[in-house]
Write a protein that holds these residues in place. Structure first.
Motif, PDB file in Angstrom:
ATOM      1  N   TYR A 159       0.817  -1.204   0.000  1.00  0.00           N
ATOM      2  CA  TYR A 159       0.000   0.000   0.000  1.00  0.00           C
ATOM      3  C   TYR A 159       0.854   1.259   0.000  1.00  0.00           C
ATOM      4  O   TYR A 159       1.964   1.283   0.548  1.00  0.00           O
ATOM      5  N   ALA A 160       0.294   2.309  -0.550  1.00  0.00           N
ATOM      6  CA  ALA A 160       0.894   3.622  -0.391  1.00  0.00           C
ATOM      7  C   ALA A 160       0.755   4.029   1.077  1.00  0.00           C
ATOM      8  O   ALA A 160      -0.223   3.672   1.736  1.00  0.00           O
ATOM      9  N   ASN A 161       1.726   4.773   1.557  1.00  0.00           N
ATOM     10  CA  ASN A 161       1.693   5.193   2.958  1.00  0.00           C
ATOM     11  C   ASN A 161       0.432   6.000   3.283  1.00  0.00           C
ATOM     12  O   ASN A 161      -0.090   5.915   4.403  1.00  0.00           O
ATOM     13  N   SER A 162      -0.050   6.727   2.316  1.00  0.00           N
ATOM     14  CA  SER A 162      -1.195   7.612   2.550  1.00  0.00           C
ATOM     15  C   SER A 162      -2.491   6.853   2.820  1.00  0.00           C
ATOM     16  O   SER A 162      -3.440   7.416   3.372  1.00  0.00           O
ATOM     17  N   VAL A 163      -2.543   5.578   2.441  1.00  0.00           N
ATOM     18  CA  VAL A 163      -3.776   4.804   2.624  1.00  0.00           C
ATOM     19  C   VAL A 163      -3.585   3.608   3.540  1.00  0.00           C
ATOM     20  O   VAL A 163      -4.570   2.928   3.881  1.00  0.00           O
ATOM     21  N   LYS A 164      -2.367   3.342   3.943  1.00  0.00           N
ATOM     22  CA  LYS A 164      -2.076   2.169   4.770  1.00  0.00           C
ATOM     23  C   LYS A 164      -2.869   2.232   6.071  1.00  0.00           C
ATOM     24  O   LYS A 164      -2.918   3.264   6.738  1.00  0.00           O
ATOM     25  N   GLY A 165      -3.523   1.123   6.400  1.00  0.00           N
ATOM     26  CA  GLY A 165      -4.337   1.066   7.609  1.00  0.00           C
ATOM     27  C   GLY A 165      -5.773   1.497   7.401  1.00  0.00           C
ATOM     28  O   GLY A 165      -6.624   1.275   8.274  1.00  0.00           O
ATOM     29  N   ARG A 166      -6.060   2.123   6.267  1.00  0.00           N
ATOM     30  CA  ARG A 166      -7.430   2.572   5.969  1.00  0.00           C
ATOM     31  C   ARG A 166      -8.039   1.819   4.786  1.00  0.00           C
ATOM     32  O   ARG A 166      -9.238   1.567   4.755  1.00  0.00           O
ATOM     33  N   PHE A 167      -7.214   1.492   3.803  1.00  0.00           N
ATOM     34  CA  PHE A 167      -7.676   0.802   2.595  1.00  0.00           C
ATOM     35  C   PHE A 167      -7.235  -0.658   2.627  1.00  0.00           C
ATOM     36  O   PHE A 167      -6.157  -0.980   3.146  1.00  0.00           O
ATOM     37  N   THR A 168      -8.060  -1.514   2.027  1.00  0.00           N
ATOM     38  CA  THR A 168      -7.724  -2.924   1.911  1.00  0.00           C
ATOM     39  C   THR A 168      -7.993  -3.401   0.498  1.00  0.00           C
ATOM     40  O   THR A 168      -9.105  -3.241  -0.014  1.00  0.00           O
ATOM     41  N   ILE A 169      -6.974  -3.969  -0.124  1.00  0.00           N
ATOM     42  CA  ILE A 169      -7.139  -4.552  -1.452  1.00  0.00           C
ATOM     43  C   ILE A 169      -7.306  -6.059  -1.298  1.00  0.00           C
ATOM     44  O   ILE A 169      -6.655  -6.691  -0.454  1.00  0.00           O
ATOM     45  N   SER A 170      -8.187  -6.628  -2.113  1.00  0.00           N
ATOM     46  CA  SER A 170      -8.406  -8.076  -2.093  1.00  0.00           C
ATOM     47  C   SER A 170      -8.829  -8.508  -3.484  1.00  0.00           C
ATOM     48  O   SER A 170      -9.111  -7.675  -4.345  1.00  0.00           O
ATOM     49  N   ARG A 171      -8.875  -9.810  -3.689  1.00  0.00           N
ATOM     50  CA  ARG A 171      -9.282 -10.316  -4.998  1.00  0.00           C
ATOM     51  C   ARG A 171      -9.993 -11.639  -4.851  1.00  0.00           C
ATOM     52  O   ARG A 171      -9.768 -12.388  -3.886  1.00  0.00           O
ATOM     53  N   ASP A 172     -10.827 -11.926  -5.834  1.00  0.00           N
ATOM     54  CA  ASP A 172     -11.514 -13.210  -5.932  1.00  0.00           C
ATOM     55  C   ASP A 172     -11.245 -13.736  -7.333  1.00  0.00           C
ATOM     56  O   ASP A 172     -11.866 -13.287  -8.308  1.00  0.00           O
ATOM     57  N   ASN A 173     -10.314 -14.664  -7.442  1.00  0.00           N
ATOM     58  CA  ASN A 173      -9.927 -15.163  -8.765  1.00  0.00           C
ATOM     59  C   ASN A 173     -11.048 -15.945  -9.442  1.00  0.00           C
ATOM     60  O   ASN A 173     -11.086 -16.040 -10.665  1.00  0.00           O
ATOM     61  N   ALA A 174     -11.948 -16.481  -8.672  1.00  0.00           N
ATOM     62  CA  ALA A 174     -13.079 -17.204  -9.267  1.00  0.00           C
ATOM     63  C   ALA A 174     -14.071 -16.247  -9.919  1.00  0.00           C
ATOM     64  O   ALA A 174     -14.836 -16.647 -10.804  1.00  0.00           O
ATOM     65  N   LYS A 175     -14.053 -14.992  -9.479  1.00  0.00           N
ATOM     66  CA  LYS A 175     -14.978 -13.992 -10.019  1.00  0.00           C
ATOM     67  C   LYS A 175     -14.277 -12.967 -10.905  1.00  0.00           C
ATOM     68  O   LYS A 175     -14.901 -11.993 -11.323  1.00  0.00           O
ATOM     69  N   ASN A 176     -12.984 -13.169 -11.148  1.00  0.00           N
ATOM     70  CA  ASN A 176     -12.219 -12.225 -11.983  1.00  0.00           C
ATOM     71  C   ASN A 176     -12.346 -10.791 -11.463  1.00  0.00           C
ATOM     72  O   ASN A 176     -12.436  -9.838 -12.251  1.00  0.00           O
ATOM     73  N   THR A 177     -12.327 -10.645 -10.162  1.00  0.00           N
ATOM     74  CA  THR A 177     -12.600  -9.347  -9.567  1.00  0.00           C
ATOM     75  C   THR A 177     -11.567  -8.976  -8.516  1.00  0.00           C
ATOM     76  O   THR A 177     -11.167  -9.813  -7.695  1.00  0.00           O
ATOM     77  N   VAL A 178     -11.172  -7.707  -8.540  1.00  0.00           N
ATOM     78  CA  VAL A 178     -10.322  -7.150  -7.497  1.00  0.00           C
ATOM     79  C   VAL A 178     -11.122  -6.048  -6.800  1.00  0.00           C
ATOM     80  O   VAL A 178     -11.926  -5.356  -7.436  1.00  0.00           O
ATOM     81  N   TYR A 179     -10.903  -5.931  -5.498  1.00  0.00           N
ATOM     82  CA  TYR A 179     -11.668  -4.994  -4.681  1.00  0.00           C
ATOM     83  C   TYR A 179     -10.738  -3.996  -3.990  1.00  0.00           C
ATOM     84  O   TYR A 179      -9.580  -4.283  -3.724  1.00  0.00           O
ATOM     85  N   LEU A 180     -11.322  -2.854  -3.666  1.00  0.00           N
ATOM     86  CA  LEU A 180     -10.624  -1.895  -2.815  1.00  0.00           C
ATOM     87  C   LEU A 180     -11.636  -1.379  -1.791  1.00  0.00           C
ATOM     88  O   LEU A 180     -12.557  -0.656  -2.152  1.00  0.00           O
ATOM     89  N   GLN A 181     -11.460  -1.799  -0.556  1.00  0.00           N
ATOM     90  CA  GLN A 181     -12.303  -1.324   0.522  1.00  0.00           C
ATOM     91  C   GLN A 181     -11.635  -0.109   1.148  1.00  0.00           C
ATOM     92  O   GLN A 181     -10.492  -0.192   1.601  1.00  0.00           O
ATOM     93  N   MET A 182     -12.365   0.999   1.166  1.00  0.00           N
ATOM     94  CA  MET A 182     -11.810   2.258   1.657  1.00  0.00           C
ATOM     95  C   MET A 182     -12.570   2.711   2.894  1.00  0.00           C
ATOM     96  O   MET A 182     -13.784   2.956   2.817  1.00  0.00           O
ATOM     97  N   ASN A 183     -11.880   2.771   3.999  1.00  0.00           N
ATOM     98  CA  ASN A 183     -12.471   3.198   5.265  1.00  0.00           C
ATOM     99  C   ASN A 183     -11.827   4.495   5.744  1.00  0.00           C
ATOM    100  O   ASN A 183     -10.756   4.876   5.270  1.00  0.00           O
ATOM    101  N   SER A 184     -12.487   5.151   6.681  1.00  0.00           N
ATOM    102  CA  SER A 184     -11.975   6.410   7.257  1.00  0.00           C
ATOM    103  C   SER A 184     -11.555   7.374   6.154  1.00  0.00           C
ATOM    104  O   SER A 184     -10.465   7.945   6.184  1.00  0.00           O
ATOM    105  N   LEU A 185     -12.426   7.551   5.206  1.00  0.00           N
ATOM    106  CA  LEU A 185     -12.096   8.370   4.042  1.00  0.00           C
ATOM    107  C   LEU A 185     -11.901   9.828   4.419  1.00  0.00           C
ATOM    108  O   LEU A 185     -12.571  10.354   5.327  1.00  0.00           O
ATOM    109  N   LYS A 186     -10.989  10.458   3.700  1.00  0.00           N
ATOM    110  CA  LYS A 186     -10.654  11.860   3.920  1.00  0.00           C
ATOM    111  C   LYS A 186     -10.927  12.645   2.636  1.00  0.00           C
ATOM    112  O   LYS A 186     -10.894  12.070   1.537  1.00  0.00           O
ATOM    113  N   PRO A 187     -11.147  13.947   2.742  1.00  0.00           N
ATOM    114  CA  PRO A 187     -11.350  14.742   1.520  1.00  0.00           C
ATOM    115  C   PRO A 187     -10.197  14.587   0.524  1.00  0.00           C
ATOM    116  O   PRO A 187     -10.422  14.618  -0.689  1.00  0.00           O
TER     117      PRO A 187
END
Length: 126
Positions: free
Chosen positions: A60-88
């Motif tokens: 992760y980039a330092n600016s998002v570490k601890g707030r964003f989570t990347i994950s993937r589901d290879n069976a669904k051909n999908t990558v995700y980005l969960q973004m928490n504690s969002l800032k302007p």
């Protein structure tokens, strides 16, 4: 031809959460390292997060570490980005990208990626 399509963007208040998805066409999704980048207004596109082909390794980039989570589901051909504690300052157009080369395991540079989505807007209000 490989196509990447992002979804899930929108408007959220500061401190809130938002989840992005990126579906990749084709049958070789598990062969790609996947990444998320973003371009804020008036700025260059920057790295956000990346995940290895089997999903074990992330970076992760330092600016998002601890707030964003990347994950993937290879069976669904999908990558995700969960973004928490969002800032302007997280306001940007977010892009997913696919890297078809074997190395590095978790690529973080734009030049390392071969395929890109069209981008999706995330707006965080203060």
């Amino acid at each position: 031809q490989v196509q990447l399509v992002e979804s899930g963007g929108g408007l959220v208040q500061a401190g809130g959460s938002l989840g992005l998805s990126c579906v990749v066409s084709g049958r070789t999704f598990s062969a790609y390292a996947m990444g998320w980048f973003r371009r804020a207004p008036g700025k260059e596109r920057e790295f956000v997060a990346t995940i290895s082909r089997n999903g074990v390794n992330t970076y992760y980039a330092n600016s998002v570490k601890g707030r964003f989570t990347i994950s993937r589901d290879n069976a669904k051909n999908t990558v995700y980005l969960q973004m928490n504690s969002l800032k302007p300052e997280d306001t940007a157009v977010y892009y997913c990208a696919a890297d078809r080369t074997v190395s590095p395991l978790v690529p973080s540079r734009e030049v390392e990626y071969d395929y890109w989505g069209q981008g999706i807007q995330v707006l965080v209000s203060s």
